[in-house]
Design a protein around this motif. Structure first.
Motif, short mmCIF file in Angstrom:
data_model
loop_
_atom_site.label_atom_id
_atom_site.label_comp_id
_atom_site.label_asym_id
_atom_site.label_seq_id
_atom_site.Cartn_x
_atom_site.Cartn_y
_atom_site.Cartn_z
N GLN A 133 0.87 -1.20 0.08
CA GLN A 133 0.06 -0.02 -0.10
C GLN A 133 0.87 1.22 0.03
N SER A 134 0.20 2.45 -0.24
CA SER A 134 0.86 3.84 -0.09
C SER A 134 -0.01 4.48 0.68
N VAL A 135 0.57 5.42 1.76
CA VAL A 135 -0.02 6.14 2.62
C VAL A 135 0.46 7.66 2.44
N ALA A 136 -0.36 8.57 2.43
CA ALA A 136 -0.23 9.96 2.25
C ALA A 136 -0.45 10.63 3.63
N TYR A 137 0.57 11.58 4.07
CA TYR A 137 0.38 12.37 5.13
C TYR A 137 0.44 13.89 5.00
N THR A 138 -0.25 14.68 5.89
CA THR A 138 0.27 16.17 5.84
C THR A 138 0.81 16.26 7.17
N ILE A 139 2.04 16.60 7.30
CA ILE A 139 2.89 17.04 8.54
C ILE A 139 2.98 18.37 8.71
N THR A 140 2.88 18.93 9.88
CA THR A 140 3.32 20.32 10.13
C THR A 140 4.52 20.14 11.19
N TYR A 141 5.81 20.84 10.80
CA TYR A 141 6.82 20.73 11.77
C TYR A 141 7.00 21.91 12.13
N ASP A 142 7.30 22.32 13.69
CA ASP A 142 7.80 23.42 14.26
C ASP A 142 9.44 23.72 14.31
N THR A 143 9.79 24.50 13.57
CA THR A 143 11.10 24.62 13.45
C THR A 143 11.86 25.37 14.67
N ASP A 144 10.93 25.98 15.57
CA ASP A 144 11.48 26.54 16.90
C ASP A 144 11.60 25.45 17.92
N GLU A 145 10.44 24.67 17.93
CA GLU A 145 10.66 23.53 19.03
C GLU A 145 11.35 22.26 18.33
N LYS A 146 11.52 22.25 17.14
CA LYS A 146 12.13 20.80 16.53
C LYS A 146 11.10 19.82 16.60
N LEU A 147 9.90 20.01 16.55
CA LEU A 147 8.99 18.75 16.77
C LEU A 147 8.04 18.72 15.74
N VAL A 148 7.55 17.52 15.53
CA VAL A 148 6.13 17.60 14.53
C VAL A 148 5.32 17.96 15.44
N THR A 149 4.37 18.71 15.10
CA THR A 149 3.31 19.22 16.10
C THR A 149 1.78 18.81 15.46
N GLU A 150 1.62 18.68 14.26
CA GLU A 150 0.37 18.25 13.64
C GLU A 150 0.57 17.29 12.49
N MET A 151 -0.46 16.29 12.29
CA MET A 151 -0.44 15.34 11.61
C MET A 151 -1.74 15.02 10.90
N SER A 152 -1.82 14.65 9.71
CA SER A 152 -3.04 13.93 9.29
C SER A 152 -3.04 12.70 8.17
N ARG A 153 -3.84 11.67 8.25
CA ARG A 153 -3.52 10.92 7.01
C ARG A 153 -4.58 11.35 6.01
#
Length: 174
Positions: free
Chosen positions: A143-163
């Motif tokens: 299978q193939s899976v797509a995600y939207t990811i928000t990465y906060d460069t100040d905190e250096k963390l992935v803060t949001e994600m949706s499939r």
């Protein structure tokens, strides 16, 4: 007598207005502190914007480093059992994202014969500001899976994600 009454009345009015002014001092102090904080934040934001505009190579390096981290993040969570997410993803994503992954975003294959996922596409949706937005596709033989990811460069963390749902995006998708 009339002049003394007028003087007493004028004195009372002046004393009342003086008292009112003294009562306003704490509010003015609070407003001054807030204005200084706003000015500091505005200067910091302006400095960031100047840095991005004045040094595009620096911003490009910044985005490149963030893209590598997001790619590694997707490879790790796509190829690990959900029970290991709290340990393996700690420091790469917020607790909220890790909990969502554990509960809902795990690939829909069983863990005993879990396929190996590659990350062939990591595309930037928004590269300006402290929050970078990515579109990521993870692909296995099944299978193939797509995600939207928000990465906060100040905190250096992935803060949001949706499939996202993919329909007919790859020939080998079942």
């Amino acid at each position: 007598m009339r002049n003394s009454r007028l003087m007493v009345f004028t004195s009372l009015v002046l004393a009342g207005s003086l008292l009112t002014q003294f009562n306003q001092i704490p509010n003015l102090d609070k407003q001054l502190v807030q204005a200084k904080a706003d000015l500091k934040q505005t200067k910091l934001s302006h400095k960031k914007s100047e840095t991005i505009v004045s040094s595009p190579q620096s911003q490009q390096d910044h985005v490149s480093d963030s893209t590598k981290i997001v790619t590694l993040f997707v490879k790790i969570f796509s190829n690990q059992p959900t029970s290991s997410y709290p340990d393996t993803l700690k420091g790469m994503a917020t607790e909220k994202v890790i909990n969502e992954l554990t509960q809902t975003f795990a690939p829909s294959v069983t863990f005993s014969d879990k396929a190996h996922y590659e990350v062939p596409i990591v595309a930037i949706r928004n590269a300006w500001g402290s929050d970078l937005e990515y579109l990521v596709i993870a692909k296995s033989d099944a299978q193939s899976v797509a995600y939207t990811i928000t990465y906060d460069t100040d905190e250096k963390l992935v803060t949001e994600m949706s499939r996202l749902s993919l329909k007919g995006a790859f020939d080998n998708e079942k």
